[in-house]
Design a protein around this motif. Sequence first.
Motif, mmCIF file in Angstrom:
data_model
loop_
_atom_site.group_PDB
_atom_site.id
_atom_site.type_symbol
_atom_site.label_atom_id
_atom_site.label_comp_id
_atom_site.label_asym_id
_atom_site.label_seq_id
_atom_site.Cartn_x
_atom_site.Cartn_y
_atom_site.Cartn_z
ATOM 1 N N ARG A 164 0.689 -1.395 -0.417
ATOM 2 C CA ARG A 164 0.004 -0.199 0.367
ATOM 3 C C ARG A 164 0.854 1.191 -0.004
ATOM 4 O O ARG A 164 0.505 2.589 -0.502
ATOM 5 N N GLU A 165 1.301 1.537 0.929
ATOM 6 C CA GLU A 165 2.484 2.889 0.760
ATOM 7 C C GLU A 165 3.318 3.052 -0.289
ATOM 8 O O GLU A 165 3.826 4.067 -0.976
ATOM 9 N N TRP A 166 3.696 1.561 -0.840
ATOM 10 C CA TRP A 166 4.971 2.014 -2.040
ATOM 11 C C TRP A 166 3.423 2.403 -3.676
ATOM 12 O O TRP A 166 3.949 3.157 -3.880
ATOM 13 N N ILE A 167 2.874 2.013 -3.223
ATOM 14 C CA ILE A 167 1.691 2.188 -4.307
ATOM 15 C C ILE A 167 1.182 3.804 -3.796
ATOM 16 O O ILE A 167 1.180 4.284 -4.935
ATOM 17 N N ARG A 168 1.020 4.206 -3.297
ATOM 18 C CA ARG A 168 0.421 5.804 -2.634
ATOM 19 C C ARG A 168 1.878 6.208 -2.972
ATOM 20 O O ARG A 168 1.494 7.484 -3.517
ATOM 21 N N GLY A 169 2.979 5.862 -2.213
ATOM 22 C CA GLY A 169 4.525 6.854 -3.014
ATOM 23 C C GLY A 169 4.370 7.389 -4.524
ATOM 24 O O GLY A 169 4.999 8.643 -4.246
ATOM 25 N N LEU A 170 4.316 6.275 -5.125
ATOM 26 C CA LEU A 170 4.448 6.345 -6.377
ATOM 27 C C LEU A 170 2.884 7.092 -7.006
ATOM 28 O O LEU A 170 4.074 7.806 -8.092
ATOM 29 N N SER A 171 2.217 7.106 -6.405
ATOM 30 C CA SER A 171 1.230 7.570 -6.789
ATOM 31 C C SER A 171 1.290 9.266 -7.110
ATOM 32 O O SER A 171 1.079 9.655 -7.770
ATOM 33 N N VAL A 172 1.680 9.470 -5.724
ATOM 34 C CA VAL A 172 1.693 11.191 -5.706
ATOM 35 C C VAL A 172 2.918 11.635 -6.263
ATOM 36 O O VAL A 172 3.127 12.827 -7.472
#
Length: 76
Positions: free
Chosen positions: A57-65
């Motif tokens: 989750r955190e990787w997806i969120r960070g990459l999305s930002v």
Amino acid sequence: AEGARRCTGADWAVAVTGIAGPGGGSAEKPVGLVYFAVSGPSVSFSFMRQYGASRGREWIRGLSVGDALDQLRLAL
């Protein structure tokens, strides 16, 4: 993003939504699917990315930002 510009009076806006996981995914909308929109005075566009669920989750969120801000940078 266009609605955010109208509501706030901003010149530019970015919108992001998707399924970051770990749950909530489906065959049509798998974990890691993210939709983006960028809106400015003379341009509005949207795109999607499928990152996959393997890194969490955190990787997806960070990459999305990062992707959203990069697209805003390119539009500017």
